[in-house]
Enzyme design. Structure first.
Site: not given
Ligand code: BES
Ligand code: ZN
Ligand code: ZN
Length: 477
Positions: A252, A326
């Site tokens: 990130k 996920r």
């Protein structure tokens, strides 16, 4: 702050300050309307005015309705910290339901001081709640007692979740979440099973293990169970517990990484829900499944281009290691379905920034295959005051997560509908019999805030707890 119910008229209660909620209309008829007006009080929602010489604190309110009252009570609670009063009193307003006001007081007075060398000072101790009603109608004291009890349990559980979310990643590791779960199981008489990295390997949870591989803090799967006698329904709750999301090798940017301690908020919400449900003694069996993992960078980190095999045998092409939630949920959803035959399966996760783009930062994105269940959930949880928006699945978006090399890709091929493609990814791990019993809640927007709103101060909000508990409560009615 303690909220104490008193079966007496307001005038019979001894307290230093009286709290009054006034609409613009009610301001007209108030004994101190002139003084209040001169002090600049107009009766706007959440506007405060204190007449210390009269021992009066008034708060403006748009209408005498639950959501307005909850927010106004939170505003008052925050202000009470700043004064030197120890006690205050107020009465019932409009609704024959004290719950939103109590939730507002308890959620608004929340503070997180763990990391301050000196906690902020507050002299306030007790809020007395009279059984007298603003509209003169009488309310059965037993109903009020139940309301105070339920609202206190739910608000306390929400604040418990906030504490966990706000705890820093060096203090709240996957093992740390396991310890919290064990402690909760002990105090609330729940069953608790924790799988360590070796057990996870035996259980073929390779997607989850890959996400956690680069961290020195090894993954844990937590299974908590609340089992009342003769339950009316069985609910499985699954939470994303990424104790820190650095993004992994798809690192990130620096500014996006700040606040990523909140990526465990789904897990913390599940812990809060099971705490509340067990304290409310609801006749519903509830299972909490938590995938606790840290997403880090290291020589053995999982990579974009890797293909992972999830517990159900499906292969996943990793194209971005920052779409890790996920992958964790894929395995934990499979595990939850293998372990428990539930009537409902709900997962809570800070899954995508895209859900915030779609719905704004205050609303949870709700997804699933059954419109009927989505409506039922929205109806059953409405009185929680949490905002929910439905994001609809469609088969065109499903094509975005096709892979050329594996069964499915972990990110969409185009930069649209990212919250929904994440939900559709999860749908691959829902078995046929559970398709219409499952809902996915993307709480990335409301789980954490750096600008206070409604009854939420800075930090973790406890998003999911109130709505989940209210829905489960509705199943027992
Ligand atoms: N934990 C983040 C989602 C998130 C973002 C939560 C902002 C709260 C605030 C998640 O793991 C993530 O990084 N998602 C990516 C997905 C993308 C790589 C497809 C995102 O949303 O950018
Ligand atoms: Zn991520
Ligand atoms: Zn994440």
């Amino acid at each position: 702050m303690h909220v104490k119910l008193q079966d007496k008229p307001l005038s019979g209660i001894d307290a230093e300050l009286t709290i009054t909620f006034l609409t613009k209309d009610a301001l007209e008829g108030h004994a101190h309307s002139e003084t209040l007006r001169r002090a600049g009080f107009k009766g706007d929602q959440d506007q405060l005015c204190t007449l210390h010489e009269h021992g009066l604190l008034v708060c403006g309110i748009e209408k005498y309705g639950s959501d307005y009252l909850r927010s106004a009570a939170a505003t008052v609670a925050k202000a009470l910290h700043a004064f030197e009063y120890k006690s205050a009193k107020t009465m019932q307003y409009f609704l024959k339901n004290a719950e939103p006001m109590i939730e507002g007081f308890m959620l608004g007075s929340y503070r997180f001081d763990t990391y301050r060398s000196e906690p902020k000072k507050s002299s306030f101790e007790t809020l007395y709640l009279s059984s007298e009603n603003f509209d003169d109608e009488t309310i059965a004291i037993a109903d009020l007692e139940n309301a105070v009890n339920a609202a206190t349990i739910i608000a306390t559980a929400t604040n418990f979740t906030r504490d966990l979310v706000n705890t820093t990643p060096q203090d709240m590791t996957p093992q740390g979440l396991g310890i919290v779960a064990k402690d909760l199981a002990y105090t609330n008489t729940l069953e608790c099973v924790i799988l360590d990295e070796h057990a996870l390997e035996e259980e073929r949870m390779n997607a989850m293990l890959s996400v956690g591989r680069a961290s020195v803090h090894k993954p844990r799967l937590i299974h908590l169970t609340y089992k009342p006698a003769q339950p009316k329904a069985v609910v499985s709750l699954v939470g994303k517990g990424v104790t820190y999301d650095s993004g992994g090798l798809s690192l990130k940017p620096a500014t996006s990484m700040v606040t990523m301690k909140m990526d465990k908020a789904g897990a913390c919400a599940v812990l809060g829900m099971i705490k509340a449900v067990s304290e409310l003694k609801l006749p519903i069996e509830v299972h909490g499944f938590i995938g606790a993992v840290e997403n880090m960078v290291d020589g053995n980190a999982y990579k974009p281009d890797d293909v992972l095999t999830a517990r159900n045998g499906k292969t996943i092409e990793v194209r971005n290691t920052d779409a890790e939630g996920r992958l964790v949920l894929a395995d934990v959803l499979c595990y939850a379905q293998d372990m428990v035959k539930a009537d409902h399966l709900f997962d809570f996760a800070t899954l995508t920034g895209a859900s915030m783009v779609a719905l704004g930062p205050f609303t949870t994105g709700m997804m699933g295959n059954s419109n009927h269940l989505k409506h039922k959930f929205q109806k059953g949880s409405a009185r929680s005051g949490e905002l929910i928006g439905s994001l609809p699945f469609n088969d065109h978006l499903r094509k975005f997560i096709k892979s050329e090399v594996a069964d499915i890709s972990n990110i969409g091929s185009r930069p649209y509908g990212g919250a929904i493609t994440a939900g559709l990814f999860l749908d691959n791990f829902i078995t046929e019999p559970m398709k219409n019993k499952w809902l996915h809640f993307d709480i990335a927007g409301p789980a954490y805030t750096e600008t206070p709103w409604d009854c939420n101060p800075h930090g973790g909000t406890g998003a999911g707890v109130r709505m989940g508990v209210r829905y489960i409560q509705s199943l027992s009615e």
